[in-house]
Design an enzyme around this catalytic site. Structure first.
Site, PDB file in Angstrom:
ATOM      1  N   ASN A  81       4.799   5.451  -4.884  1.00  0.00           N
ATOM      2  CA  ASN A  81       4.148   4.437  -4.562  1.00  0.00           C
ATOM      3  C   ASN A  81       3.495   4.053  -3.842  1.00  0.00           C
ATOM      4  OD1 ASN A  81       5.642   4.099  -6.887  1.00  0.00           O
ATOM      5  ND2 ASN A  81       7.386   2.699  -5.804  1.00  0.00           N
ATOM      6  N   TYR A 131      10.623  -1.840  -3.653  1.00  0.00           N
ATOM      7  CA  TYR A 131       9.662  -1.426  -4.813  1.00  0.00           C
ATOM      8  C   TYR A 131       8.294  -1.738  -4.379  1.00  0.00           C
ATOM      9  CZ  TYR A 131       7.592  -1.191  -9.212  1.00  0.00           C
ATOM     10  OH  TYR A 131       7.128  -0.903 -10.487  1.00  0.00           O
TER      11      TYR A 131
END
Length: 323
Positions: A81, A131
């Site tokens: 990410n 996340y």
């Protein structure tokens, strides 16, 4: 127009690739780790120089980055990410500086917001978990890269082929197993009281198509969601209804996971409506009906029906959060 979709075998990437493949005048290129991909690309591990070589050969007019991780260790999340978008931006500068980049971000980047509020793009980003933090790092990299780049911050996507890493996909699988034994069994889930903004995966794909096709530079960041928040319980009840499940859904009492820190999520989608001419067209009912039709039919294995002998299934890790 040559469009490279990175992560085309994933959930969002698959729907986006299908939508682009059907468009006249589009030469779709798929990039990822699957043997059938046109470009063998691993954003989490490749050097920018190696990635630039692949981009030079592909000559894309536009790139859609759907690569990302929603689970795993902090290192896994950071590699996919955060590092991935950084490597991609550096490679695009070297090999295809004029290509438009559409990068998929996440509403988890915002973190907690006020109950009843719609979160606009200028709201501060305060993610509460790795996340969201790693997705935010990727977004900031793309926004500061000096490319013709747009980040679409997607809320909670729902629809066909939902992965089992999220509540919609997990619950669909559990209901399928329970239904293969009896429609009157039970399924256990986590706390479902959090409010979430669910958006149909097909509407997300449509937003990407519009972002790729509009001329000129676009705003750098746009929310893509439904613009409304509903209890996660509504998603569960919708799936139960689509399945024809007449048993019991047993909800745990204590909240766990992200639902504690982020009890409310709702995106302000006004900018996407103005800038892209985009509005969501599918309701949550449409989404869960399509999800069940695609993935939820009870299946029997070689040894007989799947599931517990008493028709009960446990969704212990749901936690009330689709992520």
């Amino acid at each position: 127009m040559r469009i490279l979709v990175l992560g085309s075998t994933g959930y969002l990437g698959g729907h986006i690739a299908e939508r682009l493949h059907a468009l006249p005048g589009v030469r779709l290129l798929r990039g990822g780790r699957a043997p059938a991909d046109d470009l063998r690309v691993d954003l989490a591990a490749m050097t920018p120089a190696a990635l630039a070589e692949q981009l030079t050969r592909a000559e894309p007019d536009a790139v859609v980055n759907c690569v990302g991780a929603v689970g795993g260790t902090a290192l896994t999340l950071a590699e996919a990410n955060s590092r991935g978008p950084a490597a991609l931006c550096e490679a695009l500068h070297a090999a295809a500086p004029g290509a438009r980049l559409v990068h998929l971000g996440s509403a988890a980047e915002y973190g907690p917001t006020g109950i009843g509020e719609r979160t606009a793009e200028e709201a501060p980003a305060r993610p509460v978990a790795p996340y969201g933090a790693t997705k935010l790092a990727g977004t900031l990299t793309v926004l500061g890269a000096g490319l013709d780049a747009l980040v679409l911050r997607v809320t909670n996507p729902v629809g066909p082929r939902a992965p089992r890493t999220g509540l919609p996909g997990r619950l669909t699988a559990e209901l399928g197993r329970a239904m293969s034994v009896t429609p009157h069994g039970s399924v256990q889930v986590g706390d479902l009281s959090a409010y979430r903004d669910f958006v149909d995966v097909r509407d997300v794909a449509h937003a990407v198509v519009l972002a790729l096709g509009l001329p000129g530079r676009l705003p750098r960041l746009l929310n893509i969601g439904s613009g409304s928040a509903v209890p996660v319980r509504d998603l569960v009840q919708g799936l139960v209804g689509a399945a024809g499940f007449t048993g019991h859904v047993e909800e745990s009492l204590g909240k766990v996971g992200r639902s504690v820190a982020v009890p409310w999520q709702c995106a302000d989608i006004g900018a996407a409506e103005r800038e892209l001419g985009w509005t969501p067209t599918h309701s949550l009912r449409d989404s869960v009906t399509a999800l069940w039709a695609a993935d939820g039919a009870p299946r029997k294995g070689p040894g007989g029906p799947a599931g517990a002998d008493d028709g009960s299934s446990r969704l212990a890790s749901a936690g009330g959060d689709p992520r």
